[in-house]
Every structure is written in structure tokens, then in C-alpha cells.
Design an enzyme around this catalytic site. Structure first.
Site, short mmCIF file in Angstrom:
data_model
loop_
_atom_site.label_atom_id
_atom_site.label_comp_id
_atom_site.label_asym_id
_atom_site.label_seq_id
_atom_site.Cartn_x
_atom_site.Cartn_y
_atom_site.Cartn_z
N MET A 168 0.79 -1.30 0.09
CA MET A 168 -0.06 0.21 -0.23
C MET A 168 0.85 1.18 0.02
O MET A 168 0.46 2.29 0.41
CB MET A 168 -0.91 0.02 1.21
CG MET A 168 -1.84 -1.12 1.20
SD MET A 168 -3.26 -0.90 2.01
CE MET A 168 -2.94 -0.63 3.71
N LEU A 194 6.64 3.33 1.48
CA LEU A 194 7.75 1.98 1.46
C LEU A 194 8.62 2.19 2.68
O LEU A 194 9.34 3.50 2.78
CB LEU A 194 8.28 1.63 0.19
CG LEU A 194 7.19 1.48 -0.92
CD1 LEU A 194 7.84 1.04 -2.24
CD2 LEU A 194 6.25 0.33 -0.48
N HIS A 195 9.15 1.36 3.40
CA HIS A 195 10.27 1.31 4.33
C HIS A 195 10.98 0.01 3.95
O HIS A 195 10.69 -0.85 3.14
CB HIS A 195 9.59 1.33 5.58
CG HIS A 195 8.61 0.36 5.88
ND1 HIS A 195 8.78 -0.95 6.12
CD2 HIS A 195 7.26 0.64 6.27
CE1 HIS A 195 7.72 -1.75 6.44
NE2 HIS A 195 6.81 -0.62 6.40
N HIS A 252 9.20 -3.30 3.54
CA HIS A 252 8.78 -3.49 2.36
C HIS A 252 9.87 -3.94 1.33
O HIS A 252 9.94 -4.85 0.63
CB HIS A 252 8.21 -2.41 1.63
CG HIS A 252 7.11 -1.93 2.52
ND1 HIS A 252 6.75 -0.70 3.07
CD2 HIS A 252 5.63 -2.38 2.19
CE1 HIS A 252 5.49 -0.72 3.65
NE2 HIS A 252 4.75 -1.65 3.21
N LEU A 312 8.83 -2.80 11.53
CA LEU A 312 8.68 -1.49 10.62
C LEU A 312 7.13 -1.64 10.21
O LEU A 312 6.74 -2.69 9.88
CB LEU A 312 9.65 -1.45 9.56
CG LEU A 312 11.12 -1.29 9.94
CD1 LEU A 312 12.06 -1.18 8.90
CD2 LEU A 312 11.48 -0.59 11.14
P1 AMP Z 1 1.59 -3.01 3.46
O1 AMP Z 1 1.84 -1.93 2.49
O2 AMP Z 1 1.27 -2.47 4.95
O3 AMP Z 1 0.31 -3.59 2.94
O4 AMP Z 1 2.51 -4.16 3.45
C1 AMP Z 1 2.87 -4.69 2.10
C2 AMP Z 1 3.59 -6.20 2.36
O5 AMP Z 1 4.78 -5.82 3.18
C3 AMP Z 1 2.88 -6.84 3.33
O6 AMP Z 1 2.97 -8.28 2.78
C4 AMP Z 1 3.50 -6.87 4.73
O7 AMP Z 1 3.53 -8.01 5.41
C5 AMP Z 1 4.99 -6.45 4.26
N1 AMP Z 1 5.60 -5.82 5.21
C6 AMP Z 1 5.27 -4.72 5.92
N2 AMP Z 1 5.95 -4.41 7.00
C7 AMP Z 1 7.00 -5.46 7.08
C8 AMP Z 1 8.18 -5.61 7.88
N3 AMP Z 1 8.40 -4.86 8.84
N4 AMP Z 1 8.79 -6.68 7.72
C9 AMP Z 1 8.37 -7.64 6.70
N5 AMP Z 1 7.46 -7.46 5.89
C10 AMP Z 1 6.89 -6.25 5.89
#
Ligand code: AMP
Length: 262
Positions: A34, A37-38, A41, A188
Site C-alpha cells: 500500500m 515504503l520502508h 517492504h 517496521l
Molecule cells: P502494506 O503496505 O502494509 O500492505 O505491506 C505490504 C507488504 O509488506 C505486506 O506483505 C506486509 O506484510 C509486508 N511488510 C510490511 N512491513 C513489514 C516488515 N516490517 N517486515 C516484513 N514485511 C513487512
């Protein structure tokens, strides 16, 4: 060949780009996000690289997975920084559809995974996992990737997606990638931006408590009193825990008594 990140926001263009990669016999990996990004991601990019010659990310803040009282309107967005970060990681393509491209005004379908979705986080976020299942099904249909990777940070989400891919005979292999944490142990998350420095310090108590609790249980401690102590510790640290439970890693079934020794 010179590297270039392809940015597309239309499904028909996406299909043409992916077809070109397939013609070159490249395996395709999808990283759904979504945005905002960090390093968590970006670790997913490193994780899938050994599997696929063509890596693609999607950036789409999916309104269907937000509840009415949730933070859809405030959800952090940083598209130009995100694109720069994906370029640094040499990602091949990023898909940035509008809400209209994903859900036209006559969109009428919902994917709903039963069972595990009304427990844990699903208990306090009704319809959240339907929104996730619907958008992930669409992304998998749009990309038809060989692999799609999801973080173990959202463990219940990963299990819901594994279930839906199995149930619907979707050919994509789902990969789970490890959690990336900061130096204090806090996972994160894009939503960490909402926390003050003090709140971030408090938040790191969660991981420490989980680790102490897990160690105690692995040494044969009784589950119920150990969890009650952990909840007390979390309350003292400033949390209002919604749940703290021991669950089976695969089935997510509740576990009580003691952990089975291996
Ligand atoms: P989001 O943008 O929050 O929907 O996350 C996108 C993808 O990144 C999802 O599969 C999350 O589980 C993964 N993700 C987010 N934060 C982390 C993290 N700290 N470590 C590993 N994967 C992550």
C-alpha cells in the site's frame, strides 16, 4: 541492457509489459503493497530476487480493507520516494492503479475467506480480510505471477492468502518473508509514522514481552497464567491489549495448557 523502472497504472498496459517479460522466459514475482515504503517492504524485494528474473511491486491503498472508523483518508502516501526506493532496488515494474481502475462504479464481486478471518485481528476489524482477499485475488488475476511475497508481520493475512490461493486453485506460489524490526525490536510499519518518539519506545515493549513469554512457554510454562502475566506487563507499559493468545502456526487453532515438546 540499461535498467529502467516501468511505471504503469492501467491493467491492459500491465498485461502487455508482463507478456513481454514472459516471452523472454522470465519468472515473475509480485510484491503487493500500500506504499509509504520502508525497509520492511524493500526486504521483500531482496527476498524474492532469487526466485524470479522479473520483480514487480504494486502500490494501491485498498479502500475495501479499511473499516469505516479507520485511517483510509490519513494513510501515509509518498509515491515519488517510493518510486525512487524501488529504482534503487532495481525493481522492474511498479503498478499504481487508481481506485477507479481497480473498482469501477459497477464493481460487484467480493472474495470472502471463511474460518480464520473472524478471529484474532478479524474479530475487531469486520470485513477487513474480505477487502484483502478481494484485492489480492484481483492482483493475482492481473499479474498471473509465478510468485507473490507477503510479510510474516501480517501473519494472519499471509495465512488467509495461502488459504484463498489453495481454495481457488490459483497457480501463483505464495512466499512468506521474515519480519524486519528496528533496533528496539519494533516491527517496521507505515503506520509507525503515527507514533511519537515516546510511543515508539513504549511500542518496543511488545516485542520484548512476546520474546520473554515465548521463552517461558518453551521451557514448559503453563499458557494461561503466563499470558495473564504478559497482558499485565503490557498494560503497565501503556498498552490496551485486544488479545494475546497461543495459536498453531499452520491452522491458527487456539492452544491451551502447555506447548507440546518437540
Ligand atoms: P502494506 O503496505 O502494509 O500492505 O505491506 C505490504 C507488504 O509488506 C505486506 O506483505 C506486509 O506484510 C509486508 N511488510 C510490511 N512491513 C513489514 C516488515 N516490517 N517486515 C516484513 N514485511 C513487512
Amino acid at each position: 541492457m540499461d535498467y529502467r523502472l516501468t511505471i504503469v497504472s492501467k491493467v491492459n498496459v500491465l498485461r502487455e509489459e508482463l507478456e513481454a517479460a514472459r516471452k523472454l522466459q522470465k519468472k515473475i514475482a509480485l510484491i503487493p503493497t500500500m506504499g509509504a515504503l520502508h525497509q520492511g517492504h524493500l526486504s521483500l524485494v531482496d527476498f524474492v530476487r532469487p526466485y524470479a528474473e522479473f520483480t514487480a511491486a504494486s502500490i494501491f491503498v485498498n479502500p475495501k480493507q479499511f473499516g469505516e472508523s479507520e485511517d483510509l483518508d490519513e494513510y501515509p502516501q509518498s509515491l515519488s520516494e517510493d518510486i525512487r526506493a524501488l529504482e534503487e532496488k532495481k525493481v522492474d515494474l511498479v503498478f499504481t492503479p487508481t481506485v477507479d481502475e481497480m473498482y469501477g462504479s459497477d464493481f460487484s464481486t467480493e472474495v470472502s475467506v471463511g474460518g480464520i478471518t473472524n478471529q484474532l485481528c478479524g474479530a475487531s476489524r469486520p470485513n477487513h480480510f474480505d477487502g484483502v482477499a478481494t484485492v489480492v485475488t484481483k492482483l493475482l488475476a492481473q499479474f498471473c505471477p509465478d510468485y507473490a511475497v507477503f510479510g510474516e508481520k501480517d501473519y494472519q493475512q499471509l495465512m488467509v492468502i495461502r488459504r484463498l490461493v489453495k481454495d481457488l486453485n490459483i497457480k501463483t506460489e505464495i512466499l512468506g518473508a521474515p519480519i524486519v524490526r528496528n533496533g528496539d525490536g519494533l516491527a517496521l510499519s507505515s503506520r509507525n509514522q503515527y507514533l511519537s518518539d515516546t510511543q515508539k519506545k513504549i511500542a518496543s515493549a511488545l516485542y520484548k514481552t512476546l520474546q520473554t513469554t515465548a521463552k517461558h512457554l518453551l521451557r514448559g510454562g503453563d499458557i494461561e497464567p503466563t499470558l495473564a502475566d504478559a497482558i499485565e506487563n503490557l498494560r503497565d507499559a501503556g498498552f490496551e491489549p485486544e488479545y494475546l493468545e497461543v495459536r498453531d502456526e499452520q491452522s491458527l487453532a487456539l492452544t491451551s495448557g502447555k506447548l507440546e515438546s518437540e
